[in-house]
Design an enzyme around this catalytic site. Structure first.
Site, PDB file in Angstrom:
ATOM      1  N   ASP A  27     -16.911   5.930  19.248  1.00 33.50           N
ATOM      2  CA  ASP A  27     -16.032   4.907  19.528  1.00 33.50           C
ATOM      3  C   ASP A  27     -14.958   4.860  18.335  1.00 33.50           C
ATOM      4  OD1 ASP A  27     -17.368   3.894  21.889  1.00 33.50           O
ATOM      5  OD2 ASP A  27     -18.953   3.502  20.365  1.00 33.50           O
ATOM      6  N   GLU A  64      -6.774   1.569  24.282  1.00 30.47           N
ATOM      7  CA  GLU A  64      -7.125   2.673  25.264  1.00 30.47           C
ATOM      8  C   GLU A  64      -7.218   1.938  26.524  1.00 30.47           C
ATOM      9  OE1 GLU A  64      -9.119   6.666  24.996  1.00 30.47           O
ATOM     10  OE2 GLU A  64     -10.722   5.221  25.305  1.00 30.47           O
ATOM     11  N   ASP A  68     -10.411   1.314  20.826  1.00 27.42           N
ATOM     12  CA  ASP A  68     -11.127   1.739  21.944  1.00 27.42           C
ATOM     13  C   ASP A  68     -12.285   0.415  22.561  1.00 27.42           C
ATOM     14  OD1 ASP A  68     -12.333   3.360  23.602  1.00 27.42           O
ATOM     15  OD2 ASP A  68     -13.660   3.955  22.333  1.00 27.42           O
TER      16      ASP A  68
END
Length: 157
Positions: A139, A66, A7
């Site tokens: 996160d 992501e 991420d």
């Protein structure tokens, strides 16, 4: 099989490595790379060095990142795109390929709702991997969710 979920962020980059074996998922490690230096070049180097260490230490087979979300601040999006570009290049050098998932795809894969709150995603991450402790910051749970999404996609193909 070991899957690294990422991420990316402009201040913190969440990561998670899960094991996917015999239709069972388990968490190997998760955390975040704290980006503290001020010069962009140093930030990119720090990020890539940390990624190299993860790939070396955990013998990752697959990587999922992501995708960039919509943001109101163009400078933040540009910086994030530079980080993603550097991450992508290093992953291509080391692994050969990677997969990308939008936040909507990740949320839908874990909760069934593409507009789920981050807290709902974190709840499902804990439930799917039988994690009893709190996952902070978000996160990290996002990175775990990206890895789980990729594992689910691999099962379908």
């Amino acid at each position: 099989m070991r899957i690294l979920g990422i991420d990316p962020g402009s201040r913190k980059c969440g990561y998670a490595i899960i094991s996917h074996a015999s239709n069972k998922l388990s968490l190997i490690t998760a955390g975040f790379i704290n980006i503290t230096t001020t010069r962009l070049q140093e930030q990119i180097l720090d990020l890539i060095e940390a990624l190299d260490c993860l790939l070396d230490r955990y013998e990752v087979n697959e990587v999922a990142i992501e995708d960039i979300f919509f943001a109101y601040n163009p400078k933040s999006v540009i910086k994030l795109a530079q980080f993603r570009g550097a991450l992508s290049l290093k992953i291509l050098e080391r692994i050969g390929n990677f997969s990308e998932y939008t936040p909507l795809q990740v949320k839908k894969a874990l909760t069934g709702n593409g507009k789920a709150a981050k807290e709902q995603v974190a709840f499902m991450v804990k439930r799917l991997l039988n994690i009893t402790s709190e996952i902070k910051p978000l996160d990290i749970s996002d990175a775990i969710a990206v890895a789980i999404t990729h594992a689910q996609r691999l099962k379908l193909h």
